[in-house]
Write a protein that holds these residues in place. Sequence first.
Motif, mmCIF file in Angstrom:
data_model
loop_
_atom_site.group_PDB
_atom_site.id
_atom_site.type_symbol
_atom_site.label_atom_id
_atom_site.label_comp_id
_atom_site.label_asym_id
_atom_site.label_seq_id
_atom_site.Cartn_x
_atom_site.Cartn_y
_atom_site.Cartn_z
ATOM 1 N N SER A 238 80.153 75.645 37.485
ATOM 2 C CA SER A 238 78.981 76.458 37.794
ATOM 3 C C SER A 238 77.917 76.206 36.737
ATOM 4 O O SER A 238 78.219 76.176 35.539
ATOM 5 C CB SER A 238 79.355 77.939 37.801
ATOM 6 O OG SER A 238 78.213 78.756 37.791
ATOM 7 N N CYS A 239 76.675 76.007 37.180
ATOM 8 C CA CYS A 239 75.563 75.883 36.240
ATOM 9 C C CYS A 239 75.050 77.298 35.958
ATOM 10 O O CYS A 239 74.447 77.927 36.816
ATOM 11 C CB CYS A 239 74.457 75.006 36.802
ATOM 12 S SG CYS A 239 73.096 74.720 35.637
ATOM 13 N N ALA A 355 94.424 69.595 33.752
ATOM 14 C CA ALA A 355 93.056 69.894 33.339
ATOM 15 C C ALA A 355 92.738 71.343 33.676
ATOM 16 O O ALA A 355 93.281 71.899 34.628
ATOM 17 C CB ALA A 355 92.080 68.958 34.041
ATOM 18 N N PRO A 356 91.871 71.981 32.897
ATOM 19 C CA PRO A 356 91.557 73.415 33.107
ATOM 20 C C PRO A 356 91.067 73.710 34.522
ATOM 21 O O PRO A 356 90.322 72.939 35.106
ATOM 22 C CB PRO A 356 90.447 73.680 32.086
ATOM 23 C CG PRO A 356 90.649 72.643 31.024
ATOM 24 C CD PRO A 356 91.132 71.433 31.750
ATOM 25 N N LYS A 357 91.484 74.892 35.039
ATOM 26 C CA LYS A 357 91.023 75.327 36.363
ATOM 27 C C LYS A 357 91.251 76.811 36.588
ATOM 28 O O LYS A 357 90.917 77.328 37.657
ATOM 29 C CB LYS A 357 91.756 74.531 37.462
ATOM 30 C CG LYS A 357 93.270 74.784 37.505
ATOM 31 C CD LYS A 357 93.930 74.044 38.632
ATOM 32 C CE LYS A 357 95.432 74.341 38.645
ATOM 33 N NZ LYS A 357 96.131 73.610 39.733
ATOM 34 N N LYS A 358 91.826 77.523 35.622
ATOM 35 C CA LYS A 358 92.195 78.912 35.829
ATOM 36 C C LYS A 358 90.993 79.784 36.159
ATOM 37 O O LYS A 358 91.118 80.836 36.783
ATOM 38 C CB LYS A 358 92.909 79.457 34.596
ATOM 39 C CG LYS A 358 94.313 78.885 34.411
ATOM 40 C CD LYS A 358 95.019 79.522 33.241
ATOM 41 C CE LYS A 358 96.423 78.964 33.074
ATOM 42 N NZ LYS A 358 97.127 79.580 31.908
ATOM 43 N N GLU A 359 89.822 79.368 35.724
ATOM 44 C CA GLU A 359 88.596 80.085 36.043
ATOM 45 C C GLU A 359 87.465 79.075 36.182
ATOM 46 O O GLU A 359 87.556 77.960 35.657
ATOM 47 C CB GLU A 359 88.259 81.090 34.964
ATOM 48 C CG GLU A 359 88.096 80.491 33.581
ATOM 49 C CD GLU A 359 87.886 81.536 32.494
ATOM 50 O OE1 GLU A 359 88.050 82.729 32.796
ATOM 51 O OE2 GLU A 359 87.556 81.150 31.373
ATOM 52 N N ILE A 360 86.443 79.442 36.898
ATOM 53 C CA ILE A 360 85.317 78.542 37.049
ATOM 54 C C ILE A 360 84.620 78.401 35.702
ATOM 55 O O ILE A 360 84.321 79.395 35.035
ATOM 56 C CB ILE A 360 84.344 79.023 38.146
ATOM 57 C CG1 ILE A 360 83.287 77.946 38.423
ATOM 58 C CG2 ILE A 360 83.749 80.358 37.822
ATOM 59 C CD1 ILE A 360 82.464 78.219 39.664
ATOM 60 N N ILE A 361 84.403 77.169 35.274
ATOM 61 C CA ILE A 361 83.784 76.913 33.976
ATOM 62 C C ILE A 361 82.275 76.832 34.146
ATOM 63 O O ILE A 361 81.767 76.064 34.972
ATOM 64 C CB ILE A 361 84.323 75.618 33.362
ATOM 65 C CG1 ILE A 361 85.842 75.769 33.110
ATOM 66 C CG2 ILE A 361 83.603 75.282 32.061
ATOM 67 C CD1 ILE A 361 86.500 74.496 32.626
ATOM 68 N N SER A 362 81.548 77.614 33.380
ATOM 69 C CA SER A 362 80.098 77.613 33.429
ATOM 70 C C SER A 362 79.535 76.695 32.357
ATOM 71 O O SER A 362 80.075 76.593 31.250
ATOM 72 C CB SER A 362 79.558 79.025 33.215
ATOM 73 O OG SER A 362 80.067 79.903 34.191
ATOM 74 N N VAL A 363 78.442 76.007 32.692
ATOM 75 C CA VAL A 363 77.790 75.109 31.728
ATOM 76 C C VAL A 363 76.319 75.455 31.611
ATOM 77 O O VAL A 363 75.756 76.155 32.448
ATOM 78 C CB VAL A 363 77.964 73.635 32.161
ATOM 79 C CG1 VAL A 363 79.416 73.252 32.135
ATOM 80 C CG2 VAL A 363 77.347 73.393 33.537
#
Length: 363
Positions: A238-239, A355-363
Amino acid sequence: MKDRVKRIFDNLEVDVDAIYIRNSTEPIVDKTFFYVTGIRSGLFESSTAVLYPDREMEVIVPPLEETSAQGYGLNLTVVPRRAEVGEHLKEAFKGCKRIGVNSPEVSYAAVRDLQKAMPKAKLVDVSKAVLAARLVKDEEEIKATRKACRVVARIAKEIPDFLEEGIKEVEVAAEINHRMQKYGALEPSFTTISSFGRNSAEPHYTSGNKRLKKGQFALFDYGARVGRYVSDLTRTFSCGRPSAKMQEMYDTVLEAQLIGIDMMVAGNNGKDVHTAVEEHINGTKFKDRFIHSTGHSIGLSVHDGGVIHSLIDQPLEEGMIFTVEPGVYLPGYGGVRIEDDVVVRKGKAEVLTKAPKKEIISV
């Protein structure tokens, strides 16, 4: 490689005296050639493997592949001129009345060469036996696939470091491809998908000049070829902070994927895996927005023959490697897909793409 050849013959529905595995030129190169020979480098265009049920296979190659073929302990024949191949085929198939061909992967010209050399022999399609053999990986194949999975998983962890507002889809794709080769991949295993915003709702979109904006999904689907074996991974970001709708989409897909992975054990059937994943998504507000299969087998090819879908009877066996990749797609808005590569095991599936995926990663 004797065990792999034996596995093909053991899966035959009709007996044959020998099997003809023949490459033409790219892209008509049968990955089964590399499956039975174990050769890890070289193109091997215009090369042939003749498989026998009770003796060592013969491998026929042109001079430019001789060096690449050495060191594998193969029964090797080097043919200087293509026009001479027919004579060698006559010798290799001498006495054979029924010859197997891997029909989806052989060119018409290659079949004509065989027919000219052996006009009285009956050609039999053995592609089902080849597929069945290749679907179940031995530990050497799993080890090779694991290496390819480490490459893509490493990059997935690094994407937040270079993903930023304003970057173009093509720029991220280029960076992913660069890092794959930097970390040991021969090449991408397919065209890298880099999609922002509404483009992420198109499952097979590739990439363009769209720039990333706040409030958008950023979806990346890519794979690495390390040696001959491939990986295939998808992560969605997610941006900026995700909206409630974005978060709900992501959570729905992640929950569905975990259900699928838990069911990827020997003794289950792929059609039941897909049904469970689909039913979970259809039980949410995103009903009917999961529009593809739950997964596909990988190995020497990124689509290695097997499919996880409710319409496909696919018994799961120890050693099979499949992707598990549910998604939710809302045209005009965006999409979420989460994909991992897993090995079917007897008790619990082995996830290769860590690779990480447990939560949506914001950038």
